[in-house]
Design a protein around this motif. Structure first.
Motif, PDB file in Angstrom:
ATOM      1  N   PRO A 115       0.805  -1.231   0.000  1.00 47.02           N
ATOM      2  CA  PRO A 115       0.000   0.000   0.000  1.00 47.02           C
ATOM      3  C   PRO A 115       0.832   1.272   0.000  1.00 47.02           C
ATOM      4  CG  PRO A 115      -0.148  -1.137   2.119  1.00 47.02           C
ATOM      5  CD  PRO A 115       0.510  -2.071   1.166  1.00 47.02           C
ATOM      6  N   VAL A 116       2.082   1.218   0.489  1.00 51.13           N
ATOM      7  CA  VAL A 116       2.934   2.404   0.467  1.00 51.13           C
ATOM      8  C   VAL A 116       3.238   2.812  -0.973  1.00 51.13           C
ATOM      9  CG1 VAL A 116       5.219   3.296   1.043  1.00 51.13           C
ATOM     10  CG2 VAL A 116       3.951   1.960   2.725  1.00 51.13           C
ATOM     11  N   LEU A 117       3.479   1.806  -1.834  1.00 51.32           N
ATOM     12  CA  LEU A 117       3.706   2.099  -3.258  1.00 51.32           C
ATOM     13  C   LEU A 117       2.449   2.684  -3.897  1.00 51.32           C
ATOM     14  CD1 LEU A 117       5.727  -1.048  -4.422  1.00 51.32           C
ATOM     15  CD2 LEU A 117       6.587   1.279  -4.099  1.00 51.32           C
ATOM     16  N   ILE A 118       1.297   2.094  -3.568  1.00 54.93           N
ATOM     17  CA  ILE A 118       0.034   2.586  -4.122  1.00 54.93           C
ATOM     18  C   ILE A 118      -0.240   4.004  -3.640  1.00 54.93           C
ATOM     19  CG2 ILE A 118      -2.447   2.210  -4.254  1.00 54.93           C
ATOM     20  CD1 ILE A 118      -0.864   0.102  -5.734  1.00 54.93           C
ATOM     21  N   LYS A 119       0.046   4.270  -2.381  1.00 60.22           N
ATOM     22  CA  LYS A 119      -0.173   5.609  -1.826  1.00 60.22           C
ATOM     23  C   LYS A 119       0.699   6.636  -2.539  1.00 60.22           C
ATOM     24  CE  LYS A 119      -0.249   8.100   2.586  1.00 60.22           C
ATOM     25  NZ  LYS A 119      -0.017   7.978   4.062  1.00 60.22           N
ATOM     26  N   GLU A 120       1.956   6.276  -2.789  1.00 58.70           N
ATOM     27  CA  GLU A 120       2.854   7.178  -3.506  1.00 58.70           C
ATOM     28  C   GLU A 120       2.358   7.416  -4.926  1.00 58.70           C
ATOM     29  OE1 GLU A 120       5.865   9.664  -4.622  1.00 58.70           O
ATOM     30  OE2 GLU A 120       5.243   9.034  -2.613  1.00 58.70           O
ATOM     31  N   MET A 121       1.854   6.378  -5.561  1.00 64.14           N
ATOM     32  CA  MET A 121       1.329   6.502  -6.914  1.00 64.14           C
ATOM     33  C   MET A 121       0.125   7.450  -6.958  1.00 64.14           C
ATOM     34  SD  MET A 121       0.100   3.444  -9.471  1.00 64.14           S
ATOM     35  CE  MET A 121      -1.382   3.087  -8.535  1.00 64.14           C
ATOM     36  N   LEU A 122      -0.771   7.313  -5.986  1.00 59.73           N
ATOM     37  CA  LEU A 122      -1.932   8.204  -5.944  1.00 59.73           C
ATOM     38  C   LEU A 122      -1.510   9.644  -5.660  1.00 59.73           C
ATOM     39  CD1 LEU A 122      -4.554   6.015  -4.016  1.00 59.73           C
ATOM     40  CD2 LEU A 122      -4.588   6.660  -6.432  1.00 59.73           C
ATOM     41  N   THR A 152      -7.751  -3.473  -6.625  1.00 57.57           N
ATOM     42  CA  THR A 152      -8.357  -3.667  -5.305  1.00 57.57           C
ATOM     43  C   THR A 152      -7.618  -2.861  -4.243  1.00 57.57           C
ATOM     44  OG1 THR A 152      -9.126  -5.891  -5.891  1.00 57.57           O
ATOM     45  CG2 THR A 152      -8.966  -5.361  -3.543  1.00 57.57           C
ATOM     46  N   ILE A 153      -6.290  -2.919  -4.264  1.00 53.57           N
ATOM     47  CA  ILE A 153      -5.505  -2.170  -3.282  1.00 53.57           C
ATOM     48  C   ILE A 153      -5.595  -0.674  -3.550  1.00 53.57           C
ATOM     49  CG2 ILE A 153      -3.228  -1.884  -2.235  1.00 53.57           C
ATOM     50  CD1 ILE A 153      -4.534  -4.567  -1.720  1.00 53.57           C
TER      51      ILE A 153
END
Length: 212
Positions: A115-122, A152-153
């Protein structure tokens, strides 16, 4: 259980119904055949809260002398999504496999996009930096995660991401449309890249810039 196995169970329930009571547990009731459902009283339970999961996990860690970090328990709660059985399974698997429960080890066991990668992407999408957001998406793709896993993530992280509420609603709408296309079979890196482009465009629209 397969449909054939459930049919055999149904017959067993019929034969011994006078002397035996059956208690069945499942995560998705639609996977249980109708003849079994009609013979049972269906009780539905809501997901546990994060605080309830954390309280039980701390008790288990203390009783079993499990070595953990705060971010490790947070990762277990994130992956469990309100399911205590899943949380305990992930806790046990991580500790047995690595001897220490931290965020990195949990996501290795659960094999979900971090989720840290996804958060950075967002965050890059909110800033309108499409190229930087795409680098993260391409990295996740090369790691072998399926579009379903990623989307999903992305949705779960977006719900709690620090951004203006009106923009979050636009993001969730676009994520939902993309999830629908993936369910229809259009599962490609191009589809996921298109999502990032639309998110960046939402952030760059004049109305959104004025409200910032």
């Amino acid at each position: 259980m397969t449909d054939g196995a459930q049919q055999a169970l149904r017959r067993t329930m019929e034969i011994f119904s006078k002397t035996t009571r059956f208690a069945l547990a499942c995560n998705s009731s639609e996977k249980i055949i109708e003849p079994i459902q009609s013979r049972c009283a269906v009780l539905r339970y809501s997901k546990l809260s994060d605080s309830q999961l954390l309280s039980r996990l701390l008790e288990v860690c203390k009783a079993e002398s499990v070595s953990y970090t705060d971010d490790g328990l947070e990762a277990i709660i994130f992956t469990a999504q309100g399911d205590m059985r899943q949380a305990l399974n992930n806790l046990q698997s991580t500790f047995q496999g690595f001897g220490h429960v931290n965020s990195e080890n949990v996501f290795k066991v659960c094999d979900e996009p971090h989720p840290v990668l996804i958060k950075e992407m967002l965050s890059q999408c909110v800033l309108g930096h499409l190229d930087e957001a795409y680098k993260t998406m391409a990295h996740l793709w090369r790691l072998g995660y399926s579009p379903e896993d990623i989307i999903t993530i992305v949705f779960r992280v977006c719900k709690n991401h620090n951004m203006p509420e009106y923009l979050k609603l636009e993001y969730i709408k676009e994520i939902g449309y993309t999830h629908m296309h993936l369910a229809e079979g259009v599962q490609s890196l191009l589809q996921m890249s298109g999502l990032l482009a639309r998110l960046c465009r939402k952030s760059a629209e004049p109305d959104n810039l004025m409200q910032r």
